[in-house]
Write a protein that holds these residues in place. Sequence first.
Motif, mmCIF file in Angstrom:
data_model
loop_
_atom_site.group_PDB
_atom_site.id
_atom_site.type_symbol
_atom_site.label_atom_id
_atom_site.label_comp_id
_atom_site.label_asym_id
_atom_site.label_seq_id
_atom_site.Cartn_x
_atom_site.Cartn_y
_atom_site.Cartn_z
ATOM 1 N N MET A 66 0.806 -1.219 0.000
ATOM 2 C CA MET A 66 0.000 0.000 0.000
ATOM 3 C C MET A 66 0.840 1.270 0.000
ATOM 4 O O MET A 66 0.334 2.353 -0.288
ATOM 5 C CB MET A 66 -0.960 0.012 1.186
ATOM 6 N N ASP A 67 2.120 1.151 0.311
ATOM 7 C CA ASP A 67 2.972 2.338 0.257
ATOM 8 C C ASP A 67 3.770 2.411 -1.039
ATOM 9 O O ASP A 67 4.678 3.235 -1.183
ATOM 10 C CB ASP A 67 3.899 2.424 1.466
ATOM 11 N N SER A 68 3.402 1.568 -2.011
ATOM 12 C CA SER A 68 4.057 1.602 -3.318
ATOM 13 C C SER A 68 3.046 1.177 -4.382
ATOM 14 O O SER A 68 3.187 0.136 -5.019
ATOM 15 C CB SER A 68 5.283 0.682 -3.337
ATOM 16 N N LEU A 69 2.039 2.009 -4.576
ATOM 17 C CA LEU A 69 0.923 1.678 -5.457
ATOM 18 C C LEU A 69 1.186 2.149 -6.886
ATOM 19 O O LEU A 69 1.876 3.148 -7.109
ATOM 20 C CB LEU A 69 -0.367 2.309 -4.931
ATOM 21 N N SER A 70 0.594 1.453 -7.848
ATOM 22 C CA SER A 70 0.871 1.735 -9.266
ATOM 23 C C SER A 70 -0.241 2.519 -9.955
ATOM 24 O O SER A 70 -0.318 2.531 -11.182
ATOM 25 C CB SER A 70 1.087 0.407 -10.010
ATOM 26 N N PHE A 71 -1.090 3.187 -9.202
ATOM 27 C CA PHE A 71 -2.166 3.969 -9.811
ATOM 28 C C PHE A 71 -1.620 5.245 -10.442
ATOM 29 O O PHE A 71 -0.681 5.853 -9.932
ATOM 30 C CB PHE A 71 -3.220 4.348 -8.765
ATOM 31 N N ALA A 72 -2.252 5.651 -11.536
ATOM 32 C CA ALA A 72 -1.907 6.926 -12.147
ATOM 33 C C ALA A 72 -2.508 8.071 -11.334
ATOM 34 O O ALA A 72 -3.502 7.894 -10.626
ATOM 35 C CB ALA A 72 -2.444 6.976 -13.579
ATOM 36 N N ALA A 73 -1.904 9.232 -11.449
ATOM 37 C CA ALA A 73 -2.417 10.401 -10.740
ATOM 38 C C ALA A 73 -3.836 10.710 -11.218
ATOM 39 O O ALA A 73 -4.156 10.596 -12.409
ATOM 40 C CB ALA A 73 -1.510 11.597 -10.983
ATOM 41 N N GLU A 74 -4.691 11.090 -10.284
ATOM 42 C CA GLU A 74 -6.080 11.487 -10.550
ATOM 43 C C GLU A 74 -6.833 10.447 -11.377
ATOM 44 O O GLU A 74 -7.580 10.778 -12.292
ATOM 45 C CB GLU A 74 -6.120 12.855 -11.236
ATOM 46 N N GLY B 129 0.383 3.757 8.527
ATOM 47 C CA GLY B 129 0.134 4.937 9.344
ATOM 48 C C GLY B 129 -0.934 5.810 8.716
ATOM 49 O O GLY B 129 -0.939 6.024 7.496
ATOM 50 N N PHE B 130 -1.855 6.297 9.531
ATOM 51 C CA PHE B 130 -2.991 7.077 9.032
ATOM 52 C C PHE B 130 -2.543 8.315 8.269
ATOM 53 O O PHE B 130 -2.979 8.562 7.142
ATOM 54 C CB PHE B 130 -3.881 7.471 10.218
ATOM 55 N N THR B 131 -1.668 9.104 8.865
ATOM 56 C CA THR B 131 -1.241 10.356 8.237
ATOM 57 C C THR B 131 -0.527 10.102 6.913
ATOM 58 O O THR B 131 -0.837 10.725 5.892
ATOM 59 C CB THR B 131 -0.331 11.151 9.182
ATOM 60 N N LYS B 132 0.410 9.184 6.919
ATOM 61 C CA LYS B 132 1.134 8.874 5.687
ATOM 62 C C LYS B 132 0.198 8.326 4.630
ATOM 63 O O LYS B 132 0.311 8.660 3.438
ATOM 64 C CB LYS B 132 2.252 7.870 5.974
ATOM 65 N N GLY B 133 -0.763 7.494 5.049
ATOM 66 C CA GLY B 133 -1.676 6.897 4.096
ATOM 67 C C GLY B 133 -2.534 7.920 3.380
ATOM 68 O O GLY B 133 -2.590 7.941 2.141
ATOM 69 N N ILE B 134 -3.192 8.777 4.131
ATOM 70 C CA ILE B 134 -4.087 9.737 3.481
ATOM 71 C C ILE B 134 -3.320 10.753 2.645
ATOM 72 O O ILE B 134 -3.823 11.263 1.633
ATOM 73 C CB ILE B 134 -4.999 10.436 4.499
ATOM 74 N N GLN B 135 -2.086 11.063 3.045
ATOM 75 C CA GLN B 135 -1.267 11.979 2.250
ATOM 76 C C GLN B 135 -0.757 11.309 0.975
ATOM 77 O O GLN B 135 -0.779 11.904 -0.107
ATOM 78 C CB GLN B 135 -0.091 12.484 3.083
ATOM 79 N N SER B 136 -0.305 10.049 1.095
ATOM 80 C CA SER B 136 0.274 9.342 -0.047
ATOM 81 C C SER B 136 -0.771 8.995 -1.090
ATOM 82 O O SER B 136 -0.476 8.968 -2.294
ATOM 83 C CB SER B 136 0.971 8.065 0.430
ATOM 84 N N TRP B 137 -1.991 8.713 -0.653
ATOM 85 C CA TRP B 137 -3.032 8.265 -1.581
ATOM 86 C C TRP B 137 -3.793 9.415 -2.227
ATOM 87 O O TRP B 137 -4.417 9.240 -3.271
ATOM 88 C CB TRP B 137 -4.015 7.359 -0.845
ATOM 89 N N ARG B 138 -3.751 10.589 -1.638
ATOM 90 C CA ARG B 138 -4.546 11.711 -2.155
ATOM 91 C C ARG B 138 -4.252 12.026 -3.625
ATOM 92 O O ARG B 138 -5.182 12.317 -4.389
ATOM 93 C CB ARG B 138 -4.324 12.960 -1.301
ATOM 94 N N PRO B 139 -3.011 11.987 -4.102
ATOM 95 C CA PRO B 139 -2.772 12.300 -5.516
ATOM 96 C C PRO B 139 -3.476 11.357 -6.494
ATOM 97 O O PRO B 139 -3.654 11.711 -7.670
ATOM 98 C CB PRO B 139 -1.242 12.183 -5.645
ATOM 99 N N PHE B 140 -3.877 10.171 -6.044
ATOM 100 C CA PHE B 140 -4.559 9.234 -6.932
ATOM 101 C C PHE B 140 -6.023 9.601 -7.157
ATOM 102 O O PHE B 140 -6.650 9.093 -8.089
ATOM 103 C CB PHE B 140 -4.493 7.807 -6.356
#
Length: 216
Positions: free
Chosen positions: A101-109, A124-135
């Motif tokens: 989950m910390d190295s996902l292959s989704f394109a931006a947006e 981690g909650f904070t890292k997760g929501i920050q890392s996934w938001r660009p997707f």
Amino acid sequence: MDDQTFFTLMVDLHRDGTRQGPGSDEETLRALELTRLDRAAGLQVADIGCGTGASTLTLASRLPNARIIAVDLFPEFLDILTERARAAGCSEQIETRAESMDSLSFAAESLDLIWSEGAIYNMGFTKGIQSWRPFLRPGGVIAVSEITWLRPDPPEEIRQHWNSEYSEIATASEKIAILERAGYDLLGYVVLPSANWVDNYVSVASVACPEMVRRW
């Protein structure tokens, strides 16, 4: 214990359970209502940390035109999900990906909805929501469950335990503040009923592997 042994034990403990964490179909649907998304739309959905697919299959049943990408670190869980999706008649909707989950292959947006039940704590909650938001596309939604204090003054022994095991544990208001600082607007939140923990997860795991549960 090395990581490989730990992962093997985790898979053995959880592979036969409907769920690999607390939850229920009813609460998944309750959260889906809060997203305010058009259920008939051709949504692009990611279920991150999907396990053997309890939430994935519930989402597929209510989002008939969605494409759901189910992501989990363990291929063994994804194999079970594939079988369950085939039996439920929704396999064409679901793609599986064995990824961290910390190295996902989704394109931006590229996603309308990111879903993650009982899993985001792994990075981690904070890292997760920050890392996934660009997707997420503009207007996209994230729905996660996260272990949270339901009162500000838990017993000290319990507080010490969870502060040691998961330092990000906090109250709902503190979690909401983290979401807002990361650029999200809160659509709502719910508290899982205790049965979602006891009946749907802990009791099942205890039956599946009682010796391991006692050691933990």
